[in-house]
Design a protein around this motif. Structure first.
Motif, PDB file in Angstrom:
ATOM      1  N   MET A  37      38.911  43.124  48.415  1.00 11.73           N
ATOM      2  CA  MET A  37      39.590  42.994  47.137  1.00 11.73           C
ATOM      3  C   MET A  37      40.623  41.868  47.233  1.00 11.73           C
ATOM      4  O   MET A  37      41.472  41.876  48.124  1.00 11.73           O
ATOM      5  CB  MET A  37      40.268  44.312  46.763  1.00 11.73           C
ATOM      6  N   GLU A  38      40.541  40.884  46.361  1.00 13.16           N
ATOM      7  CA  GLU A  38      41.407  39.717  46.410  1.00 13.16           C
ATOM      8  C   GLU A  38      42.752  40.022  45.736  1.00 13.16           C
ATOM      9  O   GLU A  38      42.793  40.594  44.639  1.00 13.16           O
ATOM     10  CB  GLU A  38      40.744  38.534  45.708  1.00 13.16           C
ATOM     11  N   ILE A  39      43.852  39.594  46.378  1.00 12.16           N
ATOM     12  CA  ILE A  39      45.170  39.823  45.802  1.00 12.16           C
ATOM     13  C   ILE A  39      45.329  39.073  44.478  1.00 12.16           C
ATOM     14  O   ILE A  39      45.975  39.565  43.540  1.00 12.16           O
ATOM     15  CB  ILE A  39      46.285  39.416  46.799  1.00 12.16           C
ATOM     16  N   GLU A  40      44.707  37.888  44.357  1.00  5.40           N
ATOM     17  CA  GLU A  40      44.781  37.143  43.096  1.00  5.40           C
ATOM     18  C   GLU A  40      44.128  37.915  41.957  1.00  5.40           C
ATOM     19  O   GLU A  40      44.583  37.851  40.815  1.00  5.40           O
ATOM     20  CB  GLU A  40      44.110  35.775  43.238  1.00  5.40           C
ATOM     21  N   ASP A  41      43.058  38.646  42.264  1.00  2.30           N
ATOM     22  CA  ASP A  41      42.400  39.444  41.234  1.00  2.30           C
ATOM     23  C   ASP A  41      43.316  40.569  40.761  1.00  2.30           C
ATOM     24  O   ASP A  41      43.403  40.859  39.561  1.00  2.30           O
ATOM     25  CB  ASP A  41      41.090  40.027  41.771  1.00  2.30           C
ATOM     26  N   LEU A  42      43.989  41.213  41.714  1.00  2.82           N
ATOM     27  CA  LEU A  42      44.930  42.275  41.353  1.00  2.82           C
ATOM     28  C   LEU A  42      46.073  41.721  40.512  1.00  2.82           C
ATOM     29  O   LEU A  42      46.454  42.316  39.489  1.00  2.82           O
ATOM     30  CB  LEU A  42      45.483  42.945  42.613  1.00  2.82           C
ATOM     31  N   GLN A  43      46.626  40.597  40.934  1.00  2.00           N
ATOM     32  CA  GLN A  43      47.743  40.000  40.193  1.00  2.00           C
ATOM     33  C   GLN A  43      47.319  39.600  38.789  1.00  2.00           C
ATOM     34  O   GLN A  43      48.075  39.794  37.822  1.00  2.00           O
ATOM     35  CB  GLN A  43      48.264  38.781  40.958  1.00  2.00           C
ATOM     36  N   THR A  44      46.105  39.080  38.667  1.00  2.00           N
ATOM     37  CA  THR A  44      45.615  38.680  37.346  1.00  2.00           C
ATOM     38  C   THR A  44      45.413  39.897  36.457  1.00  2.00           C
ATOM     39  O   THR A  44      45.761  39.869  35.265  1.00  2.00           O
ATOM     40  CB  THR A  44      44.291  37.909  37.494  1.00  2.00           C
ATOM     41  N   PHE A  45      44.876  40.972  37.017  1.00  2.00           N
ATOM     42  CA  PHE A  45      44.697  42.197  36.237  1.00  2.00           C
ATOM     43  C   PHE A  45      46.034  42.726  35.738  1.00  2.00           C
ATOM     44  O   PHE A  45      46.158  43.132  34.572  1.00  2.00           O
ATOM     45  CB  PHE A  45      43.993  43.264  37.076  1.00  2.00           C
ATOM     46  N   VAL A  46      47.055  42.725  36.585  1.00  2.00           N
ATOM     47  CA  VAL A  46      48.381  43.194  36.172  1.00  2.00           C
ATOM     48  C   VAL A  46      48.923  42.334  35.037  1.00  2.00           C
ATOM     49  O   VAL A  46      49.513  42.839  34.076  1.00  2.00           O
ATOM     50  CB  VAL A  46      49.349  43.204  37.374  1.00  2.00           C
ATOM     51  N   GLU A  47      48.703  41.020  35.121  1.00  2.00           N
ATOM     52  CA  GLU A  47      49.147  40.138  34.045  1.00  2.00           C
ATOM     53  C   GLU A  47      48.425  40.449  32.744  1.00  2.00           C
ATOM     54  O   GLU A  47      49.032  40.467  31.673  1.00  2.00           O
ATOM     55  CB  GLU A  47      48.918  38.674  34.437  1.00  2.00           C
ATOM     56  N   VAL A  48      47.124  40.680  32.806  1.00  2.00           N
ATOM     57  CA  VAL A  48      46.364  41.025  31.599  1.00  2.00           C
ATOM     58  C   VAL A  48      46.890  42.325  31.003  1.00  2.00           C
ATOM     59  O   VAL A  48      47.079  42.442  29.787  1.00  2.00           O
ATOM     60  CB  VAL A  48      44.864  41.135  31.912  1.00  2.00           C
ATOM     61  N   ALA A  49      47.144  43.298  31.866  1.00  2.00           N
ATOM     62  CA  ALA A  49      47.649  44.591  31.399  1.00  2.00           C
ATOM     63  C   ALA A  49      49.015  44.442  30.724  1.00  2.00           C
ATOM     64  O   ALA A  49      49.262  45.015  29.659  1.00  2.00           O
ATOM     65  CB  ALA A  49      47.738  45.564  32.575  1.00  2.00           C
ATOM     66  N   ASP A  50      49.906  43.653  31.343  1.00 10.08           N
ATOM     67  CA  ASP A  50      51.264  43.527  30.824  1.00 10.08           C
ATOM     68  C   ASP A  50      51.348  42.597  29.626  1.00 10.08           C
ATOM     69  O   ASP A  50      52.184  42.784  28.737  1.00 10.08           O
ATOM     70  CB  ASP A  50      52.202  43.034  31.928  1.00 10.08           C
ATOM     71  N   ALA A  51      50.484  41.581  29.606  1.00  5.16           N
ATOM     72  CA  ALA A  51      50.527  40.614  28.505  1.00  5.16           C
ATOM     73  C   ALA A  51      49.765  41.113  27.283  1.00  5.16           C
ATOM     74  O   ALA A  51      49.983  40.626  26.175  1.00  5.16           O
ATOM     75  CB  ALA A  51      49.950  39.274  28.957  1.00  5.16           C
ATOM     76  N   GLY A  52      48.855  42.067  27.478  1.00  3.98           N
ATOM     77  CA  GLY A  52      48.108  42.618  26.361  1.00  3.98           C
ATOM     78  C   GLY A  52      46.833  41.879  26.022  1.00  3.98           C
ATOM     79  O   GLY A  52      46.260  42.093  24.947  1.00  3.98           O
TER      80      GLY A  52
END
Length: 297
Positions: A1-16
């Motif tokens: 699991m790539e850390i960039e993928d996790l960070q991007t998912f969190v951004e999508v979740a927080d940004a809407g």
């Protein structure tokens, strides 16, 4: 699991949504989408539901978001622990005031970028009140008196202020001697705010009215120098105007209460190293930049 993928998912979740997350990250929407697809393949469940209106978290995605955010934070902390004095990496998204932010704080950001070329700095300049959590900022520089909130704040320096007017205005209308005299003068304001002054250890409050308003301190300084009225402004904005004689301090017997400059961030276990480095540079700036030292009265 790539850390960039996790960070991007969190951004999508927080940004809407994907588009908003892409803007925050400074990458294309297609890259965001590819990272989401790859992460969903890794966890084996759909995390984000794509619709014609954008994207929304699935039930699994909502549950997974907090775990992903904690994992990203733990990885960042681990990197700092292993290489505490190395180059900063990743991204720093910072909000700062439009009033004197570009002129006073940007050189400090440029120096930070020079020292840490692998750090991506995204600065947003606005005098409006920015919601750090909802808009995805790592931190903000705020000046004045802080509102009560759950944000963590660190004071980095004083913000001194002065009541000023142009010599032409004073020649035409006279100079106020005490706070209540302002009620009969033209004043330049940002809104309908009250003005506070120190009378010894006491605070005196007045509510002046003016026919010229602006939501930017630099604009008010220009208007004051043009003779439109009396302005209450930070010394770091009017420093050059006072030095040239375009503006002069008025009502010196009643100084303005001292305000402060702060680095504020969302609550967490500890500030990331990039925010600590930013804070240290700001403290150094306030100690050595003569514009923050007050004007000669």
């Amino acid at each position: 699991m790539e850390i960039e993928d996790l960070q991007t998912f969190v951004e999508v979740a927080d940004a809407g949504g994907v588009s908003a997350a892409a803007r925050r990250l400074g990458i294309s929407k297609s890259i965001v989408s590819r990272r989401l697809i790859r992460l969903e393949a890794d966890v084996g469940v759909q995390l984000v539901a794509r619709t014609t209106r954008g994207a929304a978290l699935t039930e699994a995605g909502a549950l997974f978001r907090d775990y992903a955010a904690r994992a990203c934070l733990e990885i960042d902390m681990a990197r700092e622990t292993i290489v505490p004095d190395g180059d900063l990496r990743g991204r720093l998204r910072i909000a700062m005031p439009l009033t004197f932010g570009p002129t006073h704080f940007t050189p400090m950001l440029a120096e930070m970028s020079r020292r840490h070329p692998q750090l991506h700095i995204h600065a947003s300049y606005s005098d409006r009140f920015v919601d750090l959590v909802a808009e995805g900022f790592d931190c903000a520089i705020r000046v004045g008196t802080l509102r009560d909130s759950n944000l963590v704040a660190r004071r980095v320096g004083p913000i001194l202020g002065t009541l000023v007017a142009s010599p032409d205005y004073i020649k035409a209308h006279g100079s106020p001697e005490k706070p209540e005299d302002l009620l009969s003068h033209q004043v330049l304001m940002q809104g309908t705010e009250s003005w506070r002054f120190m009378d010894g250890d006491e605070i005196v409050t007045v509510q002046p009215r003016g026919h010229f308003k602006a939501d930017n301190g630099t604009a008010l300084a220009v208007a004051a120098a043009a003779g439109l009225g009396i302005a209450r402004l930070p010394d770091c904005i009017i420093h050059e105007h006072v030095a040239s004689g375009a503006l002069v301090p008025v009502m010196p017997r009643y100084p303005l209460p001292q305000a402060g400059a702060y680095v504020v961030r969302p609550p967490g276990q500890h500030p990331e190293r990039k925010i600590r480095v930013l804070t240290e540079l700001l403290i150094e700036l306030f100690e050595h930049d003569p514009r923050f030292g007050g004007v000669r009265r």
